[in-house]
Design a protein around this motif. Structure first.
Motif, PDB file in Angstrom:
ATOM      1  N   GLU A 224     -13.490  -6.663   4.853  1.00  0.00           N
ATOM      2  CA  GLU A 224     -12.554  -7.098   3.813  1.00  0.00           C
ATOM      3  C   GLU A 224     -11.228  -6.359   3.857  1.00  0.00           C
ATOM      4  OE1 GLU A 224     -12.501  -7.917  -1.026  1.00  0.00           O
ATOM      5  OE2 GLU A 224     -14.318  -7.188  -0.033  1.00  0.00           O
ATOM      6  N   ASP A 225     -11.233  -5.080   4.222  1.00  0.00           N
ATOM      7  CA  ASP A 225      -9.975  -4.346   4.233  1.00  0.00           C
ATOM      8  C   ASP A 225      -9.293  -4.325   5.595  1.00  0.00           C
ATOM      9  OD1 ASP A 225     -11.580  -2.612   5.627  1.00  0.00           O
ATOM     10  OD2 ASP A 225     -11.361  -0.926   4.241  1.00  0.00           O
ATOM     11  N   THR A 227     -10.180  -3.305   8.660  1.00  0.00           N
ATOM     12  CA  THR A 227     -10.253  -2.094   9.487  1.00  0.00           C
ATOM     13  C   THR A 227     -11.400  -2.126  10.489  1.00  0.00           C
ATOM     14  OG1 THR A 227     -11.603  -0.989   7.802  1.00  0.00           O
ATOM     15  CG2 THR A 227      -9.214  -0.668   7.686  1.00  0.00           C
ATOM     16  N   TYR A 380      -6.628 -10.461   6.221  1.00  0.00           N
ATOM     17  CA  TYR A 380      -5.865  -9.298   5.768  1.00  0.00           C
ATOM     18  C   TYR A 380      -6.113  -8.123   6.692  1.00  0.00           C
ATOM     19  CZ  TYR A 380      -4.559  -5.233   2.952  1.00  0.00           C
ATOM     20  OH  TYR A 380      -3.997  -4.063   2.518  1.00  0.00           O
TER      21      TYR A 380
END
Length: 423
Positions: A224-225, A227, A380
């Motif tokens: 989700e982030d 990375t 994202y």
């Protein structure tokens, strides 16, 4: 989406520019609190010039305040933003490729417009992917400006000649492969017609056209982030395998492996391709006599999704005219602007509640494209550009091995993708 300045360069320029910021008052086109009409300045990149210009022209005809639009070459846009930020000379309003909006929000270039957005009666209908990427630390900074979605186009005339039902496009990636193969086998002997085509040497093309099949299958390409990469496992590897098979069987066009992006959408309008992923914005520019079907991009066994690209727009943090700038921004997502300016010109609307409007309803394909805004995604990752769009980045090496080379290298190459995302 397909040809961008490598984001690592843009990020370095932005960081340097912001570090150079000194004291002084922010620049503006007129003094704050002016009682007369105000001219607000706006920048956009050349890739979205047509839509931006239409909105500005329509607004200027009906409002006392005016918007002065400056169009900057797409490849120069990020360094121009970085330099202007450093000199506190950003325009009142600037649009940005939605995929890079998180870089700008995290650096404080946009004004917080959370409270203004909350007052919009249609706030919950604004394109969700664009709104997500314009949110930073639970505050909102941008609105959707332009949208471009990935979909499947098929040539109905070629389908009919190949013995396929011209009214039934693919509903799974496996059907996509089967139909492309049939077109190739039936019509491709002279070398002029090919079953399908894709940008095989273009990182952004893979992202735009392959990733929706992963999402449609219920999978993810990153955490989700942004990375941690997940492209070394199913369903991404299943998608790679299907396209690899198409290439190995000669179903793709002969220049697929070398296609770097600039010309990848040019073959379908010539009537040379049976079925292929395309940007939704190209529908309106297709030959008038070409019979084209449009379908959502599906996973190997079904589902549907799309990559929601395009631009978001916000008020610069240094604007002296935030109220006047907001008047234009809020109007740009109003019923009037979205229907009478965007939909009238067959552009994708920025609101899910306007998917079926008086203009789109005349063409079921446009209604379908508009409906996908609510189902699609915009990934994202702060390090997106250097990882996935840079021609020298790790994603392109991985994708090319998966489709054309040694697929056993995907797992080790994915570690390079992770390293890039985590830098």
């Amino acid at each position: 989406m397909f040809r961008r300045l490598p984001a690592i360069t843009a990020a370095a320029l932005l960081a340097a520019a912001l570090a150079a910021c000194g004291g002084g008052e922010p620049a503006g086109s007129a003094s704050a609190g002016s009682s007369g009409p105000v001219t607000v300045t706006m920048w956009t990149r050349a890739a979205t010039q047509a839509q931006s210009q239409r909105l500005v022209d329509a607004y200027n005809k009906t409002h006392k305040n005016q918007v002065k639009l400056t169009v900057i070459p797409t490849d120069n846009y990020q360094p121009r933003i970085a330099a202007a930020a450093g000199a506190k000379q950003l325009p009142d309003i600037f649009a940005a490729d939605v995929i890079f909006v998180p870089n700008y929000t995290s650096q404080g270039l946009f004004l917080d417009i959370t409270d203004r957005i909350a007052k919009l009666p249609f706030k919950d209908a604004l394109a969700p992917s664009h709104m997500r990427l314009g949110t930073y630390e639970n505050r909102q900074y941008t609105l959707p400006h332009t949208l471009d979605l990935s979909v499947w186009f098929w040539n109905k005339d070629l389908y009919k000649k190949a013995g396929l039902d011209p009214e039934k496009g693919p509903t799974t990636l496996k059907e996509f492969a089967e139909q492309a193969t049939t077109v190739q086998e039936k019509l491709g002997k002279d070398g002029k017609v090919h079953g399908t085509f894709f940008g095989g040497n273009c990182g952004g093309c893979y992202v735009f056209t392959f990733w929706p099949s992963v999402w449609a299958a219920g999978g993810d390409v990153m955490n989700e982030d942004g990375t941690q990469s997940l492209v070394d496992k199913p369903p991404m590897t299943d998608v790679f395998a299907i396209y690899r098979s198409l290439y190995e069987k000669g179903v793709t066009g002969p220049t697929t492996k070398e296609e770097q992006g600039p010309t990848w959408t040019g073959f379908f309008p010539k009537g040379e391709i049976g079925v292929m992923p395309m940007p939704s914005t190209t529908l309106g520019s297709m030959p008038a006599d070409m019979k084209i079907g449009v379908a959502p991009i599906a996973g190997p066994d079904g589902g549907e999704s799309t990559f929601v690209g395009g631009d978001s727009v916000g008020i610069s943090a240094t604007s002296q005219h935030p109220d006047e700038a907001w008047d234009f921004l809020s109007w740009s997502v109003s019923d009037e602007a979205q229907v009478e300016v965007m939909a009238k010109n067959k552009d994708v609307v920025a609101r899910t509640d306007l998917a079926d409007n008086k203009y789109s309803s005349a063409d079921p394909r446009v209604v379908l494209i508009n409906s996908l805004v609510a189902k699609g995604r915009t990934p994202y990752a702060l390090k997106f550009g250097q990882t996935f769009n840079d021609p020298q980045g790790p994603w392109l090496r991985l994708a090319r091995e998966a489709v054309f080379g040694d697929a056993s290298k995907v797992a080790s190459l994915n570690e390079s993708v992770n390293q890039s995302l985590q830098q």
